[in-house]
Enzyme design. Structure first.
Site: not given
Ligand code: ZN
Length: 490
Positions: A258, A284, A254-255
């Site tokens: 980003h 997101e 997830h990170e």
């Molecule tokens: Zn996030």
């Protein structure tokens, strides 16, 4: 432009220096330094704010002669930033900072003691100030437009409502079907997952995806996040659970999603306010795509499962890939948003989106909020929180004054599927690449269509240019129906 650009670069430098101090605060800073650090960050942020809205900056913008499309975009975006920053009187900004400082403390105590009444007067104050903030910012239809626009520029409440309503009406019956189907066991993702091995395994995956460690690094923090100090330095943090595979691994994916967004911004934008994600929803969409559409898919695990078996032999040695895949995708309605699975997550967001609007419109009173929260939770997800700590008091956002922020999480989920579908339509080899641990085609498509623009294009514009449509619920709903229909047999 020759005088404007260095001025904007100084403003950007101050913000990035503040971000570096904040990164340090969450990773390595000794706990006793919290007070001095808060002061240092505030000093840098207020200096940057003063420079941005100063007469001198305005004069430089007036005199600037754009020589390229990037210059034009820069002037447009910075002028809008300044206009927004100057619309809100500094007395109101100070009042909001004071109120959220008090409110955050009250929220922490209220959550700990499970006493909503401790937080209620603070929330009333936050709502009142949010309305004043919206009036100062200005809006066309509803005060919520102004609040939402802070996080998701260009999207309106009406646009989001329409899409969310369609998601909700289809999703509630899907959740019911899943609840009625036999449970999927999550036993394969529970067991011994040594932290050091999780660290190595996660890094191997994010590097293969395209997270550039020459311009990034990973550290440990209590709440994982990603942050950028320039296009050439975008960092991520992670936190793992030695008994549960999901949070550490999918958190890293997830990170990194980003971070790859910001690493992919056009270097011509370096040092300017354009070198940032265009909205929280678009940001997101990038994290969710790598976490869910890539990381929780069969093609991904075709390559990575044998490696996972090697790394976590004692737990996965006797497990087959299909059980592992089913385990990581098990749906289990939980009252807690941050523990929610792919299917139920958006309902947690829509609950907050509706309640925020109802509270701002005065349609529900703060004192009735816990009841409203629990009732809607029960009718949508089929579960009722045991107390307010796992209900209305679970999130920090409202205590910080962040009203209008929540929708961006769900918008990210919806956009992620729209973008992923468009990428796969153009490059049918994306899935077969994933099966052999390759992600080049997907990443190049994202660089080309999303990342490079930074703030030059709005989220709506990126969707239109790259998918041919605007924000839509149908691709995400189709994805959920297909993936979980197969897993749960509905
Ligand atoms: Zn996030």
């Amino acid at each position: 432009m020759r005088d404007l650009k260095p001025r904007l670069a100084r403003i950007t430098d101050l913000n990035h220096a503040a971000a570096l101090l904040e990164w340090d605060q969450e990773t390595y800073m000794p706990p006793g330094a919290a007070e001095s650090r808060a002061r240092q960050v505030a000093t840098l942020r207020s200096l940057s704010h003063e420079l941005l809205i100063s007469e001198e900056t305005l004069t430089l913008i007036d005199r600037a002669k754009p020589e390229s499309e990037i210059d034009q975009d820069l002037i447009r975006v910075v002028s809008r930033d300044i206009e927004k920053a100057t619309r809100v009187p500094s007395s109101l900004i100070a009042e909001m900072a004071r109120a959220s400082g008090l409110s955050k403390g009250a929220w922490q105590k209220a959550r700990q003691e499970n006493k909503f009444s401790e937080f209620a007067p603070h929330l009333e104050r936050i709502l009142d100030l949010s309305l004043q903030h919206a009036e100062a910012l200005g809006y066309e239809e509803t005060p919520y437009d102004a609040l939402l626009d802070q996080y998701e520029e260009g999207m309106t409440t009406a646009q989001v409502s329409e899409v969310f309503t369609s998601v909700k009406s289809d999703l509630v019956p899907i959740v019911r079907s899943i609840s009625e189907a036999p449970d999927l066991s999550d036993s394969a993702v529970r067991g011994d997952f040594p932290l050091k091995k999780q660290w190595d395994f996660g890094l191997e995956a994010v590097k293969a995806m395209g997270y550039d460690m020459n311009h990034g690094r990973q550290d440990v923090s209590a709440h994982p996040f990603s942050t950028a100090f320039s296009i050439t330095d975008v960092r991520i943090t992670t936190r793992s659970d030695a008994k549960f595979f999901n949070p550490g691994f999918f958190g890293s994916l997830h990170e990194a999603g980003h971070a790859m967004y910001e690493q992919g911004i056009d270097m011509q934008l370096e040092g300017s306010p354009l070198a940032d994600g265009t909205s929280l929803g678009m940001h997101e969409s990038q994290s969710r795509m790598w976490e869910n559409l890539v990381g929780r898919s069969r093609p991904f695990w075709k390559h990575y499962f044998p490696r996972a078996q090697q790394a976590f032999e004692s737990t996965l040695g006797g497990v087959d890939m299909e059980s592992f895949y089913r385990s990581m995708n098990a749906v289990a309605p939980s009252p807690i948003r941050v523990e929610a699975d792919e299917v139920t997550y958006n309902l947690h967001i829509m609950l907050r989106f509706e309640l925020e609007q109802d509270m701002l419109a005065g349609e529900i009173k703060v004192q009735d909020l816990p009841e409203q929260w629990n009732d809607r939770m029960e009718s949508w997800l089929g579960i009722r929180p045991n107390d307010d700590s796992e209900g209305v008091l679970q999130d920090i956002h409202w205590s910080l004054g962040a009203i209008g922020y929540f929708p961006t999480y769900a918008l990210g989920n919806l956009m992620s599927v729209q973008l992923f579908n468009a990428a796969c339509d153009e490059n049918p080899n994306i899935i077969s690449e994933m099966e052999s641990g390759q992600f080049d085609s997907l990443l190049s498509w994202l660089r080309e269509n999303v990342h490079q623009y930074g703030r030059r294009k709005s989220a709506n514009q990126i969707l239109k240019d790259s998918t041919g449509t605007t924000l839509s619920s149908e691709p995400w709903l189709n994805y959920i129906r297909t993936k979980f229909g197969e897993l749960y047999g509905f």
